[in-house]
Design a protein around this motif. Structure first.
Motif, mmCIF file in Angstrom:
data_model
loop_
_atom_site.group_PDB
_atom_site.id
_atom_site.type_symbol
_atom_site.label_atom_id
_atom_site.label_comp_id
_atom_site.label_asym_id
_atom_site.label_seq_id
_atom_site.Cartn_x
_atom_site.Cartn_y
_atom_site.Cartn_z
ATOM 1 N N VAL A 97 -1.937 5.488 -1.997
ATOM 2 C CA VAL A 97 -3.011 4.567 -2.399
ATOM 3 C C VAL A 97 -4.272 5.325 -2.826
ATOM 4 N N ASP A 100 -8.403 5.514 3.142
ATOM 5 C CA ASP A 100 -8.540 4.110 2.751
ATOM 6 C C ASP A 100 -9.242 3.285 3.818
ATOM 7 N N GLY A 125 0.843 -1.194 0.000
ATOM 8 C CA GLY A 125 0.000 0.000 0.000
ATOM 9 C C GLY A 125 0.876 1.240 0.000
ATOM 10 N N GLY A 126 0.925 1.916 1.154
ATOM 11 C CA GLY A 126 1.771 3.096 1.265
ATOM 12 C C GLY A 126 0.975 4.375 1.243
ATOM 13 N N ARG A 134 -4.703 7.987 -4.386
ATOM 14 C CA ARG A 134 -4.722 8.501 -5.747
ATOM 15 C C ARG A 134 -4.435 7.412 -6.768
ATOM 16 N N MET A 152 -3.373 0.481 -4.744
ATOM 17 C CA MET A 152 -2.367 -0.399 -4.163
ATOM 18 C C MET A 152 -1.383 -0.833 -5.260
#
Lengths: 479, 479
Positions: free
Chosen positions: A162, A390, A158-159, A164, A167
Motif C-alpha cells: 500500500v 499507513d 490493502g496488503g 508504494r 490500496m
C-alpha cells in the motif's frame, strides 16, 4: 426448518435450476459448505443455493432471476474475507453468487500499462499474468493464492504494498458491474484521465457487494521492479520505527514497498510455528522493522539501501540490521513475518484487530492501548504490529493457554471494547483494511455520524431499492 | 427583465442580506461580474446575489436559507474552470456561493504527511504552506496562482504532476462537505487506510458541486523533491515519444514528474508570445519532449537522467537533447511550454480540446484526428500536445488570421464534431481533465450509456432531491 420451509426451498431450487441450468446451481448442502463457511471457520451458514455463472450475461441473468424469486444475493469472491461480508446469514432467503467461473484475463496491454481481468481471477493469477507480460500489479496480500480480484476491489483490499502503490482502489482504471436490477454497467475503460462527470465506479470499490456485483476490472500495471532489497532492522521502539519510516520516505525517494513493524514477541510466536526458524540478527531488540526497497532500471537499490542504513545507524535510529544477500535470505526474513501469524493461530481463539490512526499519533495510541490492555488483561499476551507507514496496526490479544472457550470469548469481547474506546479517543478507524461485513456492522453503526448514515442509506436505496444485494452487510437500511 | 421580476429579485436580495448579513452578500451587478463571467471571458451571466460565507457553519446557513427562498446555489472556487461549471446560467433563480473567504490552513502535520485546509485556499497558498513545513503537495497546474483547492477537488483537477502523484482525487484523505439540505458531513480525517464502509467522500470529488459544497479537505503531503532535473528532447514523432515514455518509466524507476509532448509548431507559437525566446536545441525536430525527474534524498537525479539519456540516444529514441544546468535554465524550458499557450490565445478564438485515449492507441488516434482535420480545415493550424504519459492530449485547431467571428465559430463547432467522432471510435474521453460543467453537458449526455445515466440521476436525486445545487451542470435530471 419447518416442512413448509423445506418445500419452499426445494421449489426455489428447482426454479433456479430450470432458469439457470444445473451446471450453474449448487443445492447439495455438503457442496455448499465451502461457500457458506467463513475463512476462519468460525461461522457456518447455508443458502437456498450457490450460483456459479460463467459470464457477465449469466451473472445479470442470475441476479434478475433471484429478484423475480424474491431471493437476496450474496456475491462472493475467494471467500477469504475476515468480516463475514461474503457469506450468507439467512439460509431461506439468500443465495451465494460465486464469481469463481469468471476467471479469464480478458486483455493484457503492457504498452498501456493496463490489464482487463474478470472478477473471479485469483489475485496470484493476475500477478503472474502481469509478470509474464513483463509488468507488475501493485497489489499483494497474504491470501493472494486464494482471494479473487473482484473481492479485492469490493473490499478495497490493502496488503503489503500500500505504501508504494496504494490500496486496491488506486489500482482500478475501470469496472464492469451488474446492478441490482440485472443491468450491466460497462465502465471498463483503461483511461488514466477521464473527468466525464461523477466517477461512478468509485462507489462500488469497497462497497462489499451491497450496490452491485463486480464482474470485471481494468487494472493499472507498473514496470516490474527488477531489484528488490530487503532488510531486517532492530530498533528502540515503535516511536523510533516511525521516525525511521519518515526518514526512509525522504532519503529513499519513496521507493519503499514495505515497512512492517514487529515487537520482540513476534519472534517467540514465529518460533512456535517454525521451531527451526533462525534470524541473522539478535532477538533482544525492543522492536523490529522489515523494510523493502524495490525498483526498476538504472537506480541501484542495493547501494541506496546500504547508504541509507549507514546514515541511520550513525544517527542511532537503528540499533542493528541485516540486508538479505539473496532471494532465499529475503524469503527467510519474510517467513519471520508470516510465521508470527501462524504462531498466533496456534495459540487458539484470540482477538485480532485491524485499526488505524494518523501516523503522528500512532505510537501514543499503541502505548495507551497496550497499557490499558495489560492492566485489564494481565494474563494475556498483547502484541501490536503491522503496516506502520499507513498508520495501520493489528493489536491482538491472546489469552493464556489455560483459558477455556468461555474465558476466551470474554477476553475477545472485552478487549475489543477496550481497544475501540482508545480508537475512538484518537479518532481512528475500527477497520483499516478488512472492511465491515456482517461482523463489524454493530460497531460501525454505533459510531457512524448521522449525515454519513443518511447518505449511505440514501445511496443504497437509490441503487438497490428492494435490498436484493448482500442484505445485512455493512449497514442495515431498515434500521 | 420585467418589473415584477426585478421587484422579486430585490425581495430575495433583501431577504438574503437580512438572514446572512450585508458583509456576506454581494448584490451590486458590477461587483458580481467577476463571479458571473467565466475564465475565458466568453460567457457573462448574473445572479440574484453572490454569497461569501466565511465558515463551514455560514456555508451551511447560506445553503439552508437559499433552500427556503427557493434559490439554487452555484458553488464557486477560483473561477478558473474551463467548462462553465462554476458560473450561473439563470440570473433570477441562482446565487453564486464563493468559498474565497474560507481560506485558512487548519493544520499542517509533516509527521503525518498531511494537511487540512479550507476549500477557498488558493492552490499556490497550499503548495507554499506545505513547502514551509518541508513538505510537498503533489498537485500543480497552470492556474495555481488563482484556482482554489476546493475547486480542484470538485473538478478532480489534473495538471502537470499526474504522472507521479495522480489526479486531485489521489491527494484527498478526507473532506468536509455541506450537503444540499445544509447538513455538514465531517469526513475530514487524515487516515491513510480506512475501510469503514463505502467511501462516501469519493462521490464529491469531481462532482462539480452538484451533490454538495466542499468546504475543507485533508490532503496527502509528500517528501519535498530536493532535486529536480529537466530536459528538452527532440524526437522523431509522437510514436517515438510514447516509446520513450515507456522506457523512462522503467529505467527511471517511476521518478518522472512530467513528460510533455509538443509539436514543432509549438515553438512558432511560443515565439509569437515571447519573440525573444530562445531554446538551446534545434527547432526542426518533428516532436519535442519536456521531461522532468524529481526526487529527494540519496538518489542522484542528475546522474540518473544523464545515464538514461545516454542510453536512449544510443538507441536512437532521442535525436538531440539538453539538460537544464540551473533552475533558471529549467524555467526557460518550461517557458517554452507556457508561451505556446499564450501564442495560441493571441491567435484569437479557436478550438481547444482536452481528450484522452489509451496510451497504446494515442499515436494512431492523433494521426487519424490530424489527418481528418487537415483535410477538412486545410487553412487552419492543427496542433496536438499534452501530458502524453496519461494518454491526455489537447488537439487544438486555430483558424487563419483572416477568419471572421462567424467563420471561427463554424470552425470551432465543426472541428469539435470531427475530433469527437474520432474520439468515439477510439473509446476515448471528451474530457480528460477539465470536467463537464455546462459547456460539455450536451456532448456528455449524448454519449452516456443508459445504465450510467440512470445511476447518476438516481444518486443526484437521492442526495439533492430538490435540485438545489448547481442545476444544469454535468447532467440534467429532469431531461
Amino acid at each position: 426448518m419447518t416442512s413448509s420451509a423445506i418445500a419452499h426451498t426445494a421449489d426455489l431450487q428447482a426454479a433456479l435450476v430450470r432458469r439457470l441450468g444445473a451446471a450453474s446451481v449448487i443445492t447439495d448442502p455438503q457442496d455448499q459448505v465451502r461457500y457458506c463457511r467463513d475463512w476462519h471457520g468460525d461461522v457456518t451458514s447455508g443458502a437456498v443455493a450457490v450460483l456459479r455463472p460463467d459470464s457477465t450475461q449469466a451473472v445479470a441473468e442470475a441476479v434478475r432471476v433471484c429478484a423475480e424469486l424474491g431471493l437476496a444475493v450474496v456475491p462472493q469472491g475467494g471467500n477469504t474475507g475476515l468480516v463475514l461480508g461474503a457469506t450468507p446469514d439467512d439460509p431461506q432467503h439468500q443465495v451465494v453468487l460465486t464469481l469463481e467461473r469468471m476467471n479469464r484475463v480478458r486483455s493484457m496491454d503492457p504498452g498501456d500499462f493496463s490489464a482487463v481481468v474478470e472478477a473471479g481471477c485469483v489475485l496470484q493469477q493476475v500477478q503472474e499474468a502481469a509478470e509474464d507480460a513483463g509488468m507488475f500489479l501493485g497489489l499483494s496480500l497474504g491470501a493472494e493464492g486464494s482471494c479473487q480480484i473482484g473481492g479485492n476491489i469490493s473490499t478495497n483490499a490493502g496488503g503489503i504494498n500500500v505504501l508504494r502503490y496504494g490500496m486496491a482502489r488506486e489500482q482500478v482504471l475501470g469496472l464492469e458491474v451488474v446492478l441490482p436490477d440485472g443491468t450491466i454497467l460497462d465502465a471498463l475503460g483503461t483511461l488514466r484521465k477521464d473527468n466525464r462527470g461523477i466517477d461512478i465506479k468509485q462507489l462500488f470499490i469497497g462497497a462489499e457487494g451491497i450496490l452491485g456485483v463486480v464482474t470485471a476490472v481494468s487494472l493499472k500495471l507498473h514496470p516490474r521492479p527488477e531489484q528488490v532489497e530487503t532488510a531486517l532492522l532492530g530498533v528502540d521502539s515503535l516511536h523510533t520505527a516511525i521516525a525511521l519510516y519518515r526518514r526512509a520516505r525522504r532519503d529513499c525517494c519513496d521507493l519503499m514497498t514495505a515497512f512492517e513493524f514487529m515487537p520482540p514477541s513476534a519472534f517467540m510466536l514465529a518460533r512456535e510455528a517454525i521451531p527451526s526458524l533462525t534470524l541473522p540478527i539478535a532477538m533482544d531488540h525492543p522492536g523490529y522493522v522489515l523494510m523493502e526497497l524495490s525498483g526498476s532500471g538504472l537506480v541501484d537499490m542495493r547501494a541506496l539501501l546500504d547508504r541509507f542504513l549507514e546514515n541511520v545507524m550513525a544517527d542511532e535510529l537503528v540499533r542493528d540490521g541485516v540486508v538479505a544477500a539473496s532471494r532465499a535470505q529475503a524469503a527467510n526474513l519474510w517467513k519471520f513475518r508470516e510465521a508470527m501469524n501462524e504462531g498466533q493461530a496456534q495459540r487458539g481463539a484470540h482477538l485480532r484487530t485491524d485499526v488505524s490512526v494518523s501516523l503522528s499519533q500512532l505510537s501514543s495510541f499503541v502505548e495507551q492501548a497496550e497499557t490499558r490492555l495489560r492492566a485489564e488483561f494481565p494474563d494475556c499476551l498483547t502484541l501490536s504490529y503491522g503496516h506502520v507507514g499507513d498508520g495501520n496496526v493489528h493489536i491482538n490479544v491472546i489469552p493464556p493457554a489455560s483459558a477455556d472457550a468461555v474465558e476466551r470469548d470474554r477476553v475477545i469481547h472485552d478487549a475489543k471494547d477496550c481497544i475501540n474506546a482508545v480508537i475512538d479517543e484518537f479518532r481512528g478507524s475500527i477497520s483499516a483494511e478488512h472492511g465491515i461485513g456482517r461482523l463489524k456492522r454493530p460497531e460501525f453503526e454505533a459510531r457512524i455520524s448521522d449525515p454519513r448514515r443518511q447518505l449511505l442509506t440514501a445511496i443504497k436505496r437509490a441503487i438497490d431499492p428492494d435490498g436484493r444485494l448482500n442484505p445485512n452487510c455493512q449497514i442495515r437500511c431498515n434500521a
